[in-house]
Scaffold this motif. Structure first.
Motif, PDB file in Angstrom:
ATOM      1  N   LEU A 215       5.369 -44.351  18.312  1.00 44.56           N
ATOM      2  CA  LEU A 215       3.913 -44.285  18.443  1.00 44.56           C
ATOM      3  C   LEU A 215       3.482 -42.926  18.983  1.00 44.56           C
ATOM      4  N   PHE A 216       4.271 -42.384  19.877  1.00 44.47           N
ATOM      5  CA  PHE A 216       3.968 -41.065  20.445  1.00 44.47           C
ATOM      6  C   PHE A 216       4.039 -39.979  19.367  1.00 44.47           C
ATOM      7  N   LEU A 217       5.070 -40.025  18.538  1.00 38.11           N
ATOM      8  CA  LEU A 217       5.199 -39.047  17.467  1.00 38.11           C
ATOM      9  C   LEU A 217       4.120 -39.235  16.408  1.00 38.11           C
ATOM     10  N   LEU A 218       3.697 -40.474  16.186  1.00 34.38           N
ATOM     11  CA  LEU A 218       2.611 -40.732  15.242  1.00 34.38           C
ATOM     12  C   LEU A 218       1.315 -40.098  15.723  1.00 34.38           C
ATOM     13  N   SER A 219       1.092 -40.142  17.030  1.00 30.72           N
ATOM     14  CA  SER A 219      -0.114 -39.511  17.587  1.00 30.72           C
ATOM     15  C   SER A 219      -0.057 -37.992  17.467  1.00 30.72           C
ATOM     16  N   LYS A 220       1.141 -37.444  17.403  1.00 29.32           N
ATOM     17  CA  LYS A 220       1.288 -36.005  17.189  1.00 29.32           C
ATOM     18  C   LYS A 220       1.084 -35.641  15.715  1.00 29.32           C
ATOM     19  N   LEU A 221       1.430 -36.567  14.837  1.00 27.02           N
ATOM     20  CA  LEU A 221       1.379 -36.308  13.401  1.00 27.02           C
ATOM     21  C   LEU A 221      -0.046 -36.394  12.849  1.00 27.02           C
ATOM     22  N   ILE A 222      -0.788 -37.399  13.267  1.00 35.24           N
ATOM     23  CA  ILE A 222      -2.103 -37.679  12.659  1.00 35.24           C
ATOM     24  C   ILE A 222      -3.096 -36.523  12.798  1.00 35.24           C
ATOM     25  N   PRO A 223      -3.209 -35.844  13.962  1.00 33.34           N
ATOM     26  CA  PRO A 223      -4.189 -34.743  14.049  1.00 33.34           C
ATOM     27  C   PRO A 223      -3.931 -33.638  13.034  1.00 33.34           C
ATOM     28  N   PHE A 224      -2.670 -33.256  12.857  1.00 32.90           N
ATOM     29  CA  PHE A 224      -2.366 -32.192  11.900  1.00 32.90           C
ATOM     30  C   PHE A 224      -2.521 -32.691  10.465  1.00 32.90           C
ATOM     31  N   TRP A 225      -2.363 -33.961  10.260  1.00 33.59           N
ATOM     32  CA  TRP A 225      -2.587 -34.564   8.956  1.00 33.59           C
ATOM     33  C   TRP A 225      -4.073 -34.449   8.585  1.00 33.59           C
ATOM     34  N   ILE A 226      -4.942 -34.747   9.549  1.00 38.06           N
ATOM     35  CA  ILE A 226      -6.391 -34.642   9.319  1.00 38.06           C
ATOM     36  C   ILE A 226      -6.804 -33.182   9.139  1.00 38.06           C
ATOM     37  N   ILE A 227      -6.265 -32.295   9.987  1.00 38.89           N
ATOM     38  CA  ILE A 227      -6.585 -30.872   9.885  1.00 38.89           C
ATOM     39  C   ILE A 227      -6.139 -30.326   8.533  1.00 38.89           C
ATOM     40  N   GLY A 228      -4.986 -30.781   8.056  1.00 39.18           N
ATOM     41  CA  GLY A 228      -4.488 -30.342   6.756  1.00 39.18           C
ATOM     42  C   GLY A 228      -5.441 -30.700   5.633  1.00 39.18           C
ATOM     43  N   PHE A 229      -6.019 -31.896   5.666  1.00 43.49           N
ATOM     44  CA  PHE A 229      -6.986 -32.299   4.646  1.00 43.49           C
ATOM     45  C   PHE A 229      -8.238 -31.430   4.697  1.00 43.49           C
ATOM     46  N   ILE A 230      -8.677 -31.092   5.906  1.00 43.04           N
ATOM     47  CA  ILE A 230      -9.858 -30.232   6.046  1.00 43.04           C
ATOM     48  C   ILE A 230      -9.569 -28.854   5.459  1.00 43.04           C
ATOM     49  N   LEU A 231      -8.369 -28.317   5.750  1.00 40.64           N
ATOM     50  CA  LEU A 231      -7.998 -26.999   5.236  1.00 40.64           C
ATOM     51  C   LEU A 231      -7.875 -27.013   3.711  1.00 40.64           C
ATOM     52  N   LEU A 232      -7.365 -28.114   3.170  1.00 37.75           N
ATOM     53  CA  LEU A 232      -7.255 -28.227   1.716  1.00 37.75           C
ATOM     54  C   LEU A 232      -8.635 -28.202   1.070  1.00 37.75           C
ATOM     55  N   MET A 233      -9.600 -28.872   1.697  1.00 36.63           N
ATOM     56  CA  MET A 233     -10.965 -28.869   1.180  1.00 36.63           C
ATOM     57  C   MET A 233     -11.564 -27.462   1.259  1.00 36.63           C
ATOM     58  N   ILE A 234     -11.335 -26.774   2.391  1.00 34.90           N
ATOM     59  CA  ILE A 234     -11.831 -25.408   2.540  1.00 34.90           C
ATOM     60  C   ILE A 234     -11.185 -24.496   1.499  1.00 34.90           C
ATOM     61  N   GLY A 235      -9.867 -24.675   1.292  1.00 33.67           N
ATOM     62  CA  GLY A 235      -9.167 -23.861   0.302  1.00 33.67           C
ATOM     63  C   GLY A 235      -9.710 -24.070  -1.095  1.00 33.67           C
ATOM     64  N   ALA A 236     -10.021 -25.313  -1.455  1.00 29.84           N
ATOM     65  CA  ALA A 236     -10.573 -25.597  -2.788  1.00 29.84           C
ATOM     66  C   ALA A 236     -11.948 -24.944  -2.949  1.00 29.84           C
ATOM     67  N   ILE A 237     -12.744 -24.936  -1.877  1.00 30.87           N
ATOM     68  CA  ILE A 237     -14.070 -24.301  -1.926  1.00 30.87           C
ATOM     69  C   ILE A 237     -13.935 -22.793  -2.091  1.00 30.87           C
ATOM     70  N   VAL A 238     -12.993 -22.185  -1.334  1.00 34.70           N
ATOM     71  CA  VAL A 238     -12.768 -20.734  -1.438  1.00 34.70           C
ATOM     72  C   VAL A 238     -12.282 -20.364  -2.841  1.00 34.70           C
ATOM     73  N   ALA A 239     -11.380 -21.172  -3.401  1.00 33.81           N
ATOM     74  CA  ALA A 239     -10.871 -20.910  -4.757  1.00 33.81           C
ATOM     75  C   ALA A 239     -12.011 -20.948  -5.778  1.00 33.81           C
ATOM     76  N   TRP A 240     -12.969 -21.824  -5.561  1.00 34.96           N
ATOM     77  CA  TRP A 240     -14.104 -21.934  -6.480  1.00 34.96           C
ATOM     78  C   TRP A 240     -15.096 -20.792  -6.282  1.00 34.96           C
ATOM     79  N   VAL A 241     -15.460 -20.508  -5.022  1.00 36.08           N
ATOM     80  CA  VAL A 241     -16.494 -19.506  -4.733  1.00 36.08           C
ATOM     81  C   VAL A 241     -15.982 -18.089  -4.992  1.00 36.08           C
ATOM     82  N   VAL A 242     -14.770 -17.777  -4.506  1.00 34.27           N
ATOM     83  CA  VAL A 242     -14.255 -16.409  -4.590  1.00 34.27           C
ATOM     84  C   VAL A 242     -13.634 -16.112  -5.952  1.00 34.27           C
ATOM     85  N   TYR A 243     -12.870 -17.070  -6.491  1.00 28.30           N
ATOM     86  CA  TYR A 243     -12.113 -16.809  -7.722  1.00 28.30           C
ATOM     87  C   TYR A 243     -12.650 -17.570  -8.935  1.00 28.30           C
TER      88      TYR A 243
END
Length: 364
Positions: A215-243
């Protein structure tokens, strides 16, 4: 679930409290996605070209102008003889020489063909080979425009560039860099997470509680899992706007794949963090594996061009599969049935890394 909620609240408060970490999480990937596709470009331009025009005809002048207008070459030397032009190669003033023979225009008009000489400085084999290829392609295109293409009885040659019609290297690189950035965030930051608590001494307070280590390791995993999804969304927006790059296929396939991939690489980072004693040790260990993973991922060079033993090693590289999927969905419009093999492999990596992370973390 109540325990997990409090642990997650602690993790997000720690991330928010850190003045440096949020900048690393969001600004670094954003800047890399904007800069790297322009810098990590294997298209060769501004090739120094020396020309020996022995014909001085209208056609030879038109051929020279067409070559220089392509954007790949710049004229650095014009010599009356080949021997004189060779000195520009020896002094590195020219990378390629093009010798146009005398009676070039006359032979084309009479026989429909004429020979030209291309000499390349092969000290840099890649530059010489690709420069010669570019130059040959331009000459063939010039012949076709003028109607001097040999073998017209066969109906000519028609070529089509599938999936990337303009041969843009940025279209090839951007989806791979998006996968690369998720790897950096999930791998490096999670590798520093547990070991940072070891250095601060807060890990001892967790260890004396009845919180299970899974459970402790799961609590360490979930925040970076959520942050990763946010970064993926930002990356898709940058790929569309810039390129101007939008996925031909369903973006949901990439999100589904990223969900499992982030679990796999976060588990890998937590595994490193569990067995490391200091942040420096964790950083160097993660850096060692990341360099190998990235070089064997096919991000910059095709896997098919690697030696056979290296191609076999790439089968053990999770980054390879994510880069393949992002490029297949973005450029080819692949469906889930086309990437199900890569999905199964990443699921196995996720189970393997996280089981090892739970086993290696000692709650004492």
């Amino acid at each position: 679930m109540g325990t997990l909620r409090y642990l997650l609240e602690k993790e997000f408060k720690q991330i928010k409290r850190d003045r440096f970490l949020p900048r690393i999480i969001f600004l670094m990937p954003l800047m890399q996605l904007i800069i790297l596709p322009f810098a990590a470009n294997f298209e060769i331009r501004n090739i120094n070209l020396g020309i020996i025009d022995n014909d001085h005809s209208v056609l030879s002048t038109q051929l020279t102008e067409k070559i220089l207008s392509s954007g790949y070459f710049r004229l650095t030397d014009v010599s009356p003889t080949y021997d004189q032009a060779l000195t520009s190669i020896e002094s590195n003033a020219s990378d390629l020489l093009l010798e146009i023979p005398s009676d070039f225009e006359k032979n084309l008009g009479r026989e429909g063909q004429a020979n030209v000489l291309i000499a390349a400085n092969a000290v840099n084999g890649t530059k010489g080979g690709m420069g010669s290829s570019y130059l040959s392609s331009i000459i063939m295109d010039f012949n076709q425009e003028k109607g001097f293409v040999p073998g017209t009885a066969l109906g000519g040659i028609r070529s089509t560039n599938l999936f990337n019609p303009h041969l843009s290297y940025k279209n090839f690189m951007v989806p791979g860099i998006m996968a690369f950035l998720l790897t950096i965030i999930a791998g490096f930051l999670s590798a520093l997470n547990i070991v940072s608590e070891k250095e601060k001494g807060t890990i001892e307070q967790i260890n004396v509680t009845p919180v299970p280590k899974s459970l402790f390791l799961l609590s360490k995993l979930i925040p970076f899992w959520i942050i990763g999804f946010i970064l993926l969304m930002i990356g898709a927006i940058v790929a569309w706007v810039v390129y101007g790059l939008l996925p031909v296929g369903n973006m949901g396939i990439i999100y589904l794949f990223a969900g499992v991939y982030l679990i796999a690489f976060t588990g890998f980072g937590l595994l490193i963090s569990s067995v490391s004693s200091t942040q420096q040790q964790a950083m160097f260990t993660a850096f060692f594996f990341m360099i190998i993973f990235i070089l064997l991922s096919g991000l910059f060079t095709p896997i098919s061009s690697m030696p056979e033993w290296a191609q076999n090693l790439t089968l053990l590289n999770p980054i390879r599969y994510f880069i393949e999927v992002t490029r297949m969905v973005y450029l080819k419009g692949s469906q889930f049935t086309d990437v199900i093999g890569q999905f199964v492999v990443i699921c196995l990596f996720a189970v393997f890394f996280n089981v090892l992370a739970v086993i290696s973390y000692r709650k004492n």
